[in-house]
Write an enzyme that holds these catalytic residues in place. Structure first.
Site, PDB file in Angstrom:
ATOM      1  N   HIS A  21       0.921  -1.377   0.172  1.00  0.00           N
ATOM      2  CA  HIS A  21      -0.159   0.032  -0.402  1.00  0.00           C
ATOM      3  C   HIS A  21       0.929   1.200  -0.023  1.00  0.00           C
ATOM      4  CE1 HIS A  21       0.994   0.298   4.248  1.00  0.00           C
ATOM      5  NE2 HIS A  21       0.228  -0.824   4.524  1.00  0.00           N
ATOM      6  N   HIS A  24       4.268   1.462   2.178  1.00  0.00           N
ATOM      7  CA  HIS A  24       5.306   0.663   1.542  1.00  0.00           C
ATOM      8  C   HIS A  24       5.964   1.650   0.518  1.00  0.00           C
ATOM      9  CE1 HIS A  24       2.714  -2.599   3.301  1.00  0.00           C
ATOM     10  NE2 HIS A  24       3.707  -2.689   3.804  1.00  0.00           N
ATOM     11  N   CYS A 129       3.630 -11.456  18.991  1.00  0.00           N
ATOM     12  CA  CYS A 129       2.846 -11.061  18.163  1.00  0.00           C
ATOM     13  C   CYS A 129       3.146 -11.342  16.862  1.00  0.00           C
ATOM     14  CB  CYS A 129       2.613  -9.116  18.122  1.00  0.00           C
ATOM     15  SG  CYS A 129       1.416  -8.738  16.840  1.00  0.00           S
ATOM     16  N   CYS A 132       3.508  -8.662  13.945  1.00  0.00           N
ATOM     17  CA  CYS A 132       4.976  -7.747  14.129  1.00  0.00           C
ATOM     18  C   CYS A 132       6.052  -8.832  14.201  1.00  0.00           C
ATOM     19  CB  CYS A 132       5.366  -7.172  15.559  1.00  0.00           C
ATOM     20  SG  CYS A 132       4.156  -5.837  16.006  1.00  0.00           S
ATOM     21  N   CYS A 146      -0.845  -6.060  21.709  1.00  0.00           N
ATOM     22  CA  CYS A 146       0.290  -5.356  21.051  1.00  0.00           C
ATOM     23  C   CYS A 146       0.067  -3.923  20.839  1.00  0.00           C
ATOM     24  CB  CYS A 146       0.498  -6.262  19.776  1.00  0.00           C
ATOM     25  SG  CYS A 146       1.184  -5.248  18.363  1.00  0.00           S
ATOM     26  N   HIS A 149      -0.397  -3.458  16.807  1.00  0.00           N
ATOM     27  CA  HIS A 149      -1.626  -4.048  16.007  1.00  0.00           C
ATOM     28  C   HIS A 149      -2.774  -4.175  16.902  1.00  0.00           C
ATOM     29  CE1 HIS A 149       1.803  -5.528  13.461  1.00  0.00           C
ATOM     30  NE2 HIS A 149       0.941  -4.952  12.661  1.00  0.00           N
ATOM     31  N   LYS A 316      -6.515   5.464  11.190  1.00  0.00           N
ATOM     32  CA  LYS A 316      -5.476   4.543  11.030  1.00  0.00           C
ATOM     33  C   LYS A 316      -5.960   3.963   9.556  1.00  0.00           C
ATOM     34  CE  LYS A 316      -4.047   0.063  12.884  1.00  0.00           C
ATOM     35  NZ  LYS A 316      -2.808  -0.223  12.688  1.00  0.00           N
ATOM     36  N   LYS A 319      -7.442  -2.459   6.293  1.00  0.00           N
ATOM     37  CA  LYS A 319      -8.372  -3.172   5.529  1.00  0.00           C
ATOM     38  C   LYS A 319      -9.782  -3.335   6.144  1.00  0.00           C
ATOM     39  CE  LYS A 319      -6.116  -6.471   2.872  1.00  0.00           C
ATOM     40  NZ  LYS A 319      -5.787  -7.973   2.392  1.00  0.00           N
TER      41      LYS A 319
HETATM   42  O1  ME8 Z   1       8.162  -4.765   8.748  1.00  0.00           O
HETATM   43  N1  ME8 Z   1       2.915   4.680   6.879  1.00  0.00           N
HETATM   44  O2  ME8 Z   1       7.670  -5.354   6.350  1.00  0.00           O
HETATM   45  P1  ME8 Z   1       5.894  -4.489   6.314  1.00  0.00           P
HETATM   46  C1  ME8 Z   1       4.249   4.709   6.336  1.00  0.00           C
HETATM   47  N2  ME8 Z   1       9.357  -7.561   6.661  1.00  0.00           N
HETATM   48  N3  ME8 Z   1       4.795   3.656   6.042  1.00  0.00           N
HETATM   49  C2  ME8 Z   1       4.472   2.471   6.305  1.00  0.00           C
HETATM   50  C3  ME8 Z   1       2.915   2.238   6.976  1.00  0.00           C
HETATM   51  C4  ME8 Z   1       2.175   3.355   7.057  1.00  0.00           C
HETATM   52  N4  ME8 Z   1       1.058   3.394   7.193  1.00  0.00           N
HETATM   53  N5  ME8 Z   1       2.811   0.993   6.808  1.00  0.00           N
HETATM   54  C5  ME8 Z   1       3.988   0.333   6.305  1.00  0.00           C
HETATM   55  C6  ME8 Z   1       8.480  -5.483   7.609  1.00  0.00           C
HETATM   56  N6  ME8 Z   1       4.921   1.296   5.991  1.00  0.00           N
HETATM   57  C7  ME8 Z   1       9.453  -6.467   7.623  1.00  0.00           C
HETATM   58  C8  ME8 Z   1      10.787  -5.697   7.336  1.00  0.00           C
HETATM   59  S1  ME8 Z   1      13.413  -5.547   7.077  1.00  0.00           S
HETATM   60  C9  ME8 Z   1      14.686  -6.533   7.163  1.00  0.00           C
HETATM   61  C10 ME8 Z   1      12.011  -6.321   7.167  1.00  0.00           C
HETATM   62  C11 ME8 Z   1       6.165   0.881   5.524  1.00  0.00           C
HETATM   63  O3  ME8 Z   1       5.748  -5.161   4.989  1.00  0.00           O
HETATM   64  C12 ME8 Z   1       7.381   1.296   6.628  1.00  0.00           C
HETATM   65  O4  ME8 Z   1       8.473   1.538   5.766  1.00  0.00           O
HETATM   66  O5  ME8 Z   1       5.325  -4.767   7.290  1.00  0.00           O
HETATM   67  C13 ME8 Z   1       7.367   0.253   7.458  1.00  0.00           C
HETATM   68  O6  ME8 Z   1       8.783   0.305   8.170  1.00  0.00           O
HETATM   69  C14 ME8 Z   1       7.181  -0.975   6.357  1.00  0.00           C
HETATM   70  O7  ME8 Z   1       6.341  -0.531   5.457  1.00  0.00           O
HETATM   71  C15 ME8 Z   1       6.746  -2.231   7.065  1.00  0.00           C
HETATM   72  O8  ME8 Z   1       6.573  -3.262   6.098  1.00  0.00           O
END
Ligand code: ME8
Length: 536
Positions: A21, A24, A129, A132, A146, A149, A316, A319
């Site tokens: 989304h 990311h 969690c 996380c 958590c 979440h 927030k 989904k």
């Molecule tokens: O944490 N606003 O992956 P993830 C801004 N796989 N950025 C956001 C966001 C939001 N509402 N939601 C997500 C993981 N992000 C692990 C990482 S690294 C070795 C492993 C972005 O798919 C932000 O960069 O849950 C957050 O840190 C990341 O997506 C989490 O992506």
């Protein structure tokens, strides 16, 4: 900033449990903008992104979809590739944690930590969690849930391998004191320092209750904790533990920067690593990751930049609420530059931000349609009319007020490169955009004051008409280059209209008179159509 210093830019490896989304896309757009900007400065850049494919969360999602974790990951990763291609994200390396070279590096790191005496077996009683993929103590929970979440964590009790994280409290505090900008922005560093001062607990780093992960080399019924595995990507992507770097065929075909990355020794990139992450995973990227590295005798990366979170219209993003912003929907509707611009200008770089449709339209119209688009369009239209599209030679205005305005513009243009470099060095991408848009606004005001369309009607003012059009040509040229990293599509389109290539080191092209007189442009095309206010 010395632009000869390499920079190794990374995004998090996003989980393949779901489609990506705007959150990311934001981290990745920040990374892509940094990468493009530094490349345009001539700085050696390596840009890595990828996918996090192991762990309970993926296992759960795959099971729910009635498929295997690997098949599930392959499908979702295909969507990552598609998204990054359509947003034109120019990464050099896309790493998957299921890549064999990565798994070997994870095992090698774990073995080193064991050999260094940082690993022991113990009973693991924790609150875990799955969303996380992190364990918590009672103290971390908010009303038993958590903190991120707001779900009730699992009670887990197993015999596992533990890492002596507590030993690293002091070394981490010392590291941060020695390199104060290793965590930016500063308030985020202070949060981490505060938590470190409370002390660290040892952590469990293997699991035996499921098998979707990297097996422990000497006891394969244990799989390595997904974070412990995923974080290693930042060095496995450089070929670690092989000091010579990643063999170029390891990720053949997985580069979007037009060439496969050149194999360079680990020591070339690693000291210049900059991890971009959201605030939710800063703890993992500083405390957990750096302890892993320190324990294995590897230096921590140069910096971690942790941005805030997006909310959507004050809520927030989730989904359940049905308010998830999908980057491709925005890009398809308004263009990918419009998406990128909103992220860069209104996004959560410094703190949390709110995605609001009304603000999107306002920002788009003010900056892109009325600001940049209008300036370039009217400049090039007038150049066609009054000078047959040919860049005129430089002359000063006869009229003193206009000459002062011209000199202000010259000064702003000549200061732009240094301002942009300083802003980007400080991860202030919005500040870099603003520096460019001050020039846009000043020049639009200049067009209104100089009014070349009036000067053109008066043969006695031919000199001032030439001075106006020379100024406007220089500004359009500079804007085309200055926006290469920030509005890549618009920059390319301005380049086409000017009949130039958007290339060359920024230091050389962000200069007054870098656009040679005598050059004939191709001609104007509208850049950004105005959006109706309140319209969707
Ligand atoms: O944490 N606003 O992956 P993830 C801004 N796989 N950025 C956001 C966001 C939001 N509402 N939601 C997500 C993981 N992000 C692990 C990482 S690294 C070795 C492993 C972005 O798919 C932000 O960069 O849950 C957050 O840190 C990341 O997506 C989490 O992506």
């Amino acid at each position: 900033m010395n632009v000869e210093t390499p920079v190794y830019i990374t995004t998090p490896l996003y989980y393949v449990n779901d489609e990506l989304h705007i959150g990311h896309a934001t981290t990745t757009l920040y990374a892509d903008t940094l990468a493009r900007f530094w490349r345009a400065c001539g700085r050696p850049v390596l840009f890595l992104t990828g996918s996090d494919e192991h762990g309970q969360k993926i296992h759960k999602a795959a099971t729910a979809a009635g498929t295997t974790p690997k098949a599930f990951a392959d499908r979702i990763v295909g969507k990552f590739f598609e998204l990054w291609e359509r947003l034109d994200i120019q990464y050099d390396i896309f790493i998957r944690t299921t890549d064999d070279f990565h798994k070997r590096a994870v095992q090698a790191l774990f073995t080193r930590l064991r050999d260094a005496g940082h690993i022991r077996k113990d009973r693991y009683n924790a609150l875990y969690c799955v969303d996380c993929e992190t364990n918590y103590t009672e103290k971390d929970l908010v009303e038993g849930k958590c903190p991120i979440h707001k779900t009730t964590p699992q009670q887990v009790s197993e015999e596992n391998y533990f890492f002596a994280l507590s030993r690293f409290t002091q070394p981490l505090l010392e590291h941060i004191a020695k390199f104060p900008d290793c965590i930016v922005p500063e308030p985020r560093r202070n949060e981490i320092v505060g938590k470190l001062k409370d002390g660290l607990n040892d952590i469990s780093v293997t699991r035996t209750t499921f098998d979707w992960g990297v097996p422990l080399p000497w006891e394969p019924q244990h799989v390595i904790w997904v974070w412990w595995d995923a974080l290693v990507n930042y060095i496995s992507g450089l070929g670690w533990p092989d000091a010579q770097g990643l063999p170029t065929d390891a990720i053949a075909g997985r580069s979007r920067h037009g060439h496969e990355p050149v194999r360079a020794p680990f020591a070339h990139w690693w000291p210049h690593a900059v991890h971009l992450v959201g605030k939710d995973i800063l703890w993992h990227h500083s405390v957990v990751w750096w302890s892993q590295l320190l324990g294995a005798g590897v230096n921590p990366p140069r910096q971690v930049f942790a941005h805030g979170w997006w909310q959507v219209e004050g809520d927030k993003m989730s989904k359940t609420l049905g308010n998830v912003i999908r980057p491709l929907e925005i890009a398809d509707k308004y263009g990918r530059d419009a998406l990128r611009w909103h992220v860069l200008r209104e996004g959560p770089a410094k703190g949390d931000a709110d995605w609001r449709q009304a603000a999107f339209i306002t920002r788009y119209n003010a900056d892109l349609a009325n600001g940049l688009g209008n300036l370039v369009n009217r400049s090039l239209t007038m150049l066609g009319k009054y000078f047959a599209g040919k860049v005129p030679a430089e002359v000063a205005f006869e009229q003193p007020a206009l000459e002062r305005a011209r000199r202000d513009i010259i000064a702003r243009v000549n200061a732009l490169y240094a301002r942009m470099v300083a802003a980007v060095t400080a991860f202030d991408l919005d500040g870099a955009c603003e520096a460019v848009f001050e020039l846009v606004r000043e020049t639009n005001a200049f067009v209104n004051n100089a009014a070349p369309f009036k000067l053109a009607k008066d043969p006695a003012r031919a000199n001032d008409l030439q001075a106006s059009m020379h100024t406007l040509c220089q500004v359009c040229f500079v804007l085309c280059h200055a926006l290469r990293a920030f509005l890549p599509d618009a920059s390319a389109r301005i380049a086409d209209q000017l009949g130039i290539k958007a290339e060359g080191r920024l230091e050389a092209v962000l200069r007054w008179n870098a656009f040679a007189p005598g050059h004939t442009i191709v001609g104007p095309q509208p850049l950004f159509a105005r959006l109706e206010t309140g319209g969707a």
